[in-house]
Design a protein around this motif. Structure first.
Motif, PDB file in Angstrom:
ATOM      1  N   SER A 229      56.782 -22.664  49.561  1.00  0.00           N
ATOM      2  CA  SER A 229      57.175 -21.732  48.507  1.00  0.00           C
ATOM      3  C   SER A 229      56.799 -20.255  48.886  1.00  0.00           C
ATOM      4  CB  SER A 229      56.185 -22.123  47.276  1.00  0.00           C
ATOM      5  OG  SER A 229      56.377 -23.434  46.977  1.00  0.00           O
ATOM      6  N   GLY A 230      57.471 -19.868  50.094  1.00  0.00           N
ATOM      7  CA  GLY A 230      57.136 -18.469  50.771  1.00  0.00           C
ATOM      8  C   GLY A 230      55.946 -18.376  51.198  1.00  0.00           C
ATOM      9  N   LEU A 231      54.751 -19.166  51.305  1.00  0.00           N
ATOM     10  CA  LEU A 231      53.458 -18.827  51.685  1.00  0.00           C
ATOM     11  C   LEU A 231      53.339 -19.296  52.994  1.00  0.00           C
ATOM     12  CD1 LEU A 231      51.343 -19.778  48.484  1.00  0.00           C
ATOM     13  CD2 LEU A 231      52.159 -17.725  49.364  1.00  0.00           C
ATOM     14  N   ASP A 232      52.961 -18.586  54.045  1.00  0.00           N
ATOM     15  CA  ASP A 232      52.936 -19.140  55.339  1.00  0.00           C
ATOM     16  C   ASP A 232      51.216 -19.436  55.672  1.00  0.00           C
ATOM     17  OD1 ASP A 232      52.943 -19.116  58.034  1.00  0.00           O
ATOM     18  OD2 ASP A 232      53.079 -17.136  58.535  1.00  0.00           O
ATOM     19  N   VAL A 233      51.142 -20.566  55.897  1.00  0.00           N
ATOM     20  CA  VAL A 233      49.951 -21.294  56.291  1.00  0.00           C
ATOM     21  C   VAL A 233      49.991 -22.081  57.612  1.00  0.00           C
ATOM     22  CG1 VAL A 233      49.105 -21.334  53.965  1.00  0.00           C
ATOM     23  CG2 VAL A 233      50.623 -23.284  54.949  1.00  0.00           C
ATOM     24  N   TYR A 234      48.548 -22.414  57.875  1.00  0.00           N
ATOM     25  CA  TYR A 234      48.730 -23.206  59.068  1.00  0.00           C
ATOM     26  C   TYR A 234      49.452 -24.432  59.387  1.00  0.00           C
ATOM     27  CZ  TYR A 234      46.808 -26.584  62.346  1.00  0.00           C
ATOM     28  OH  TYR A 234      46.800 -27.803  63.194  1.00  0.00           O
ATOM     29  N   SER A 235      50.347 -24.366  60.491  1.00  0.00           N
ATOM     30  CA  SER A 235      51.228 -25.399  60.639  1.00  0.00           C
ATOM     31  C   SER A 235      50.812 -26.257  62.004  1.00  0.00           C
ATOM     32  CB  SER A 235      52.594 -24.938  60.891  1.00  0.00           C
ATOM     33  OG  SER A 235      53.185 -24.271  59.689  1.00  0.00           O
ATOM     34  N   LEU A 236      51.120 -27.599  61.984  1.00  0.00           N
ATOM     35  CA  LEU A 236      50.646 -28.333  63.027  1.00  0.00           C
ATOM     36  C   LEU A 236      51.741 -28.055  64.070  1.00  0.00           C
ATOM     37  CD1 LEU A 236      49.068 -30.443  64.449  1.00  0.00           C
ATOM     38  CD2 LEU A 236      50.459 -32.127  63.316  1.00  0.00           C
ATOM     39  N   ILE A 237      53.021 -28.079  63.701  1.00  0.00           N
ATOM     40  CA  ILE A 237      54.118 -27.974  64.608  1.00  0.00           C
ATOM     41  C   ILE A 237      54.848 -26.378  64.286  1.00  0.00           C
ATOM     42  CG2 ILE A 237      56.674 -28.674  65.122  1.00  0.00           C
ATOM     43  CD1 ILE A 237      55.605 -31.374  64.148  1.00  0.00           C
ATOM     44  N   GLU A 238      54.943 -25.736  65.278  1.00  0.00           N
ATOM     45  CA  GLU A 238      55.390 -24.520  65.215  1.00  0.00           C
ATOM     46  C   GLU A 238      56.894 -24.513  65.498  1.00  0.00           C
ATOM     47  OE1 GLU A 238      53.871 -21.913  64.131  1.00  0.00           O
ATOM     48  OE2 GLU A 238      51.676 -22.512  64.422  1.00  0.00           O
ATOM     49  N   GLY A 250      64.743 -20.227  55.253  1.00  0.00           N
ATOM     50  CA  GLY A 250      64.264 -19.028  55.723  1.00  0.00           C
ATOM     51  C   GLY A 250      62.692 -19.007  55.347  1.00  0.00           C
ATOM     52  N   GLU A 251      62.120 -17.581  55.030  1.00  0.00           N
ATOM     53  CA  GLU A 251      60.901 -17.588  54.969  1.00  0.00           C
ATOM     54  C   GLU A 251      60.241 -18.172  53.643  1.00  0.00           C
ATOM     55  OE1 GLU A 251      58.801 -15.981  57.183  1.00  0.00           O
ATOM     56  OE2 GLU A 251      60.552 -16.136  58.186  1.00  0.00           O
ATOM     57  N   PHE A 252      61.207 -18.606  52.770  1.00  0.00           N
ATOM     58  CA  PHE A 252      60.550 -19.351  51.667  1.00  0.00           C
ATOM     59  C   PHE A 252      60.213 -20.846  51.906  1.00  0.00           C
ATOM     60  CE2 PHE A 252      60.590 -21.584  47.407  1.00  0.00           C
ATOM     61  CZ  PHE A 252      59.900 -20.498  46.659  1.00  0.00           C
ATOM     62  N   GLY A 253      60.799 -21.184  52.929  1.00  0.00           N
ATOM     63  CA  GLY A 253      60.500 -22.642  53.260  1.00  0.00           C
ATOM     64  C   GLY A 253      61.518 -23.681  53.144  1.00  0.00           C
ATOM     65  N   PHE A 254      61.547 -24.859  53.438  1.00  0.00           N
ATOM     66  CA  PHE A 254      62.586 -25.939  53.462  1.00  0.00           C
ATOM     67  C   PHE A 254      62.893 -25.927  52.144  1.00  0.00           C
ATOM     68  CE2 PHE A 254      63.858 -30.392  52.541  1.00  0.00           C
ATOM     69  CZ  PHE A 254      64.943 -30.108  53.703  1.00  0.00           C
ATOM     70  N   GLU A 255      62.118 -25.851  51.250  1.00  0.00           N
ATOM     71  CA  GLU A 255      62.356 -26.015  49.655  1.00  0.00           C
ATOM     72  C   GLU A 255      63.225 -24.761  49.218  1.00  0.00           C
ATOM     73  OE1 GLU A 255      58.803 -26.588  47.758  1.00  0.00           O
ATOM     74  OE2 GLU A 255      57.922 -24.685  48.132  1.00  0.00           O
ATOM     75  N   GLY A 256      63.597 -23.974  49.938  1.00  0.00           N
ATOM     76  CA  GLY A 256      64.470 -22.834  49.724  1.00  0.00           C
ATOM     77  C   GLY A 256      65.953 -23.122  50.475  1.00  0.00           C
ATOM     78  N   SER A 257      66.119 -24.366  50.672  1.00  0.00           N
ATOM     79  CA  SER A 257      67.377 -24.606  51.492  1.00  0.00           C
ATOM     80  C   SER A 257      68.097 -25.813  50.591  1.00  0.00           C
ATOM     81  CB  SER A 257      67.040 -25.578  52.696  1.00  0.00           C
ATOM     82  OG  SER A 257      66.471 -26.611  52.443  1.00  0.00           O
ATOM     83  N   VAL A 258      69.676 -25.541  51.085  1.00  0.00           N
ATOM     84  CA  VAL A 258      70.425 -26.695  50.231  1.00  0.00           C
ATOM     85  C   VAL A 258      70.214 -27.914  50.343  1.00  0.00           C
ATOM     86  CG1 VAL A 258      72.273 -24.836  50.071  1.00  0.00           C
ATOM     87  CG2 VAL A 258      72.148 -26.393  52.099  1.00  0.00           C
ATOM     88  N   PHE A 259      69.419 -28.231  51.744  1.00  0.00           N
ATOM     89  CA  PHE A 259      69.194 -29.636  52.090  1.00  0.00           C
ATOM     90  C   PHE A 259      67.919 -30.052  51.213  1.00  0.00           C
ATOM     91  CE2 PHE A 259      71.217 -28.312  56.016  1.00  0.00           C
ATOM     92  CZ  PHE A 259      71.955 -29.259  56.033  1.00  0.00           C
ATOM     93  N   SER A 260      67.218 -29.148  50.535  1.00  0.00           N
ATOM     94  CA  SER A 260      65.961 -29.439  49.668  1.00  0.00           C
ATOM     95  C   SER A 260      66.390 -30.011  48.614  1.00  0.00           C
ATOM     96  CB  SER A 260      65.157 -28.345  49.583  1.00  0.00           C
ATOM     97  OG  SER A 260      64.348 -28.556  48.613  1.00  0.00           O
TER      98      SER A 260
END
Length: 293
Positions: A229-238, A250-260
């Motif tokens: 939801s636009g927040l950049d937090v720790y990720s296991l996979i980069e 983009g910067e909002f994350g997967f839930e900002g995509s048409v696939f979501s």
């Protein structure tokens, strides 16, 4: 008069809930910031993961306190009636978490396959991993208890349950309005997220599946490299983006995509089909028995 009282009961409770909730939540947030060694002048991005977890935990305490007061003295129900009944329902949490994992894993593979993202590396940190699990669990419990457990529950007292679901989903989207990188498409996507998180509650009045789905969705979204939801937090996979667009979020994350959106529509249809199927089977059996008379 009784019919009028029934129509406005749910709306009245939500409106009465709003100001006390914001006031008490604000107090608990201040306490949380003080315990975390931070202040109201610090930006969200400047907080460490530990500070985020501590302040989120105090938000949970504040939310539960207000909900307990309202359930006891206004709704005249036990706190568990928000949707925390465990009999035959605890497995729903695991199911919801699994659906979140499958969605994010599939999205990761699809976006890798079409070249929208590229694998960058693994950033394994056991402390950050455990903190992220607790953090996203707290977030899921707070938001689901508030939006589905109380708001949606009371809206269904005042209006058709599907209208109540739509309204609660709009409220869920608005709650994220101040998030970084928010756009109209992100708002629409969060609306659909509210729909899939709320639809099972219409049938079960239980929170374990939406809590599990919310938790799994956020947790695996971040650990497959996406923002949440636009927040950049720790990720296991980069990961790296070829370019920010509606395919990768983009910067909002997967839930900002048409696939979501596509995934959410599939989940919504699956949940509705699952809960309608038993009644459909029962109806067919009833017709067969009636035809034999």
């Amino acid at each position: 008069m009784r019919d009028i009282d029934f129509i406005f009961t749910g709306w009245a409770r939500i409106l009465l809930f709003l100001l006390p909730y914001l006031a008490i939540l604000g107090i608990f947030q201040l306490i949380g910031l003080a315990v975390a060694g931070s202040s109201v002048y610090d930006t969200v991005s400047s907080l460490s993961s530990e500070q985020d977890l501590i302040t989120s935990f105090f938000c949970l305490l504040g939310t539960f306190l207000v909900l307990w007061i309202f359930m006891k003295y206004l709704d005249k129900e036990k706190f568990v009636q928000l949707g925390f009944q465990t009999k035959g329902r605890l497995a729903d949490f695991g199911t919801g978490t699994l659906v979140g994992f499958i969605t994010m894993f599939s999205g990761f593979l699809i976006l890798m396959g079409i070249g929208e993202i590229s694998y960058s590396g693994v950033n394994f940190d056991i402390s950050e991993l455990l903190i992220s699990i607790l953090f996203f669990l707290v977030i899921a419990v707070v938001e689901e208890t508030l939006v589905r457990g109380y708001v949606l529950k009371n809206l269904m007292l005042s209006t058709n349950k599907y209208v109540a679901l739509i309204i609660s989903s709009v409220i869920f989207s608005l709650m994220h309005g101040a998030n970084p990188n928010m756009s109209l498409f992100s708002f629409i996507d969060l609306f659909f997220a509210g729909m899939i998180l709320g639809v099972s509650y219409l049938y079960t009045r239980n929170l374990w599946f939406p809590i599990g789905l919310h938790f799994g969705w956020n947790l695996f979204q971040t650990h497959f490299g996406f923002n949440v939801s636009g927040l950049d937090v720790y990720s296991l996979i980069e990961i790296n983006y070829t370019s920010a667009n509606l395919f990768n979020g983009g910067e909002f994350g997967f839930e900002g995509s048409v696939f979501s959106v596509a995934a959410q529509l599939l989940i919504f249809a699956g949940v509705v089909n699952y809960y309608h199927r038993p009644s459909g089977i029962y109806h067919l059996q009833s017709l067969l028995l009636w035809s034999r008379k």
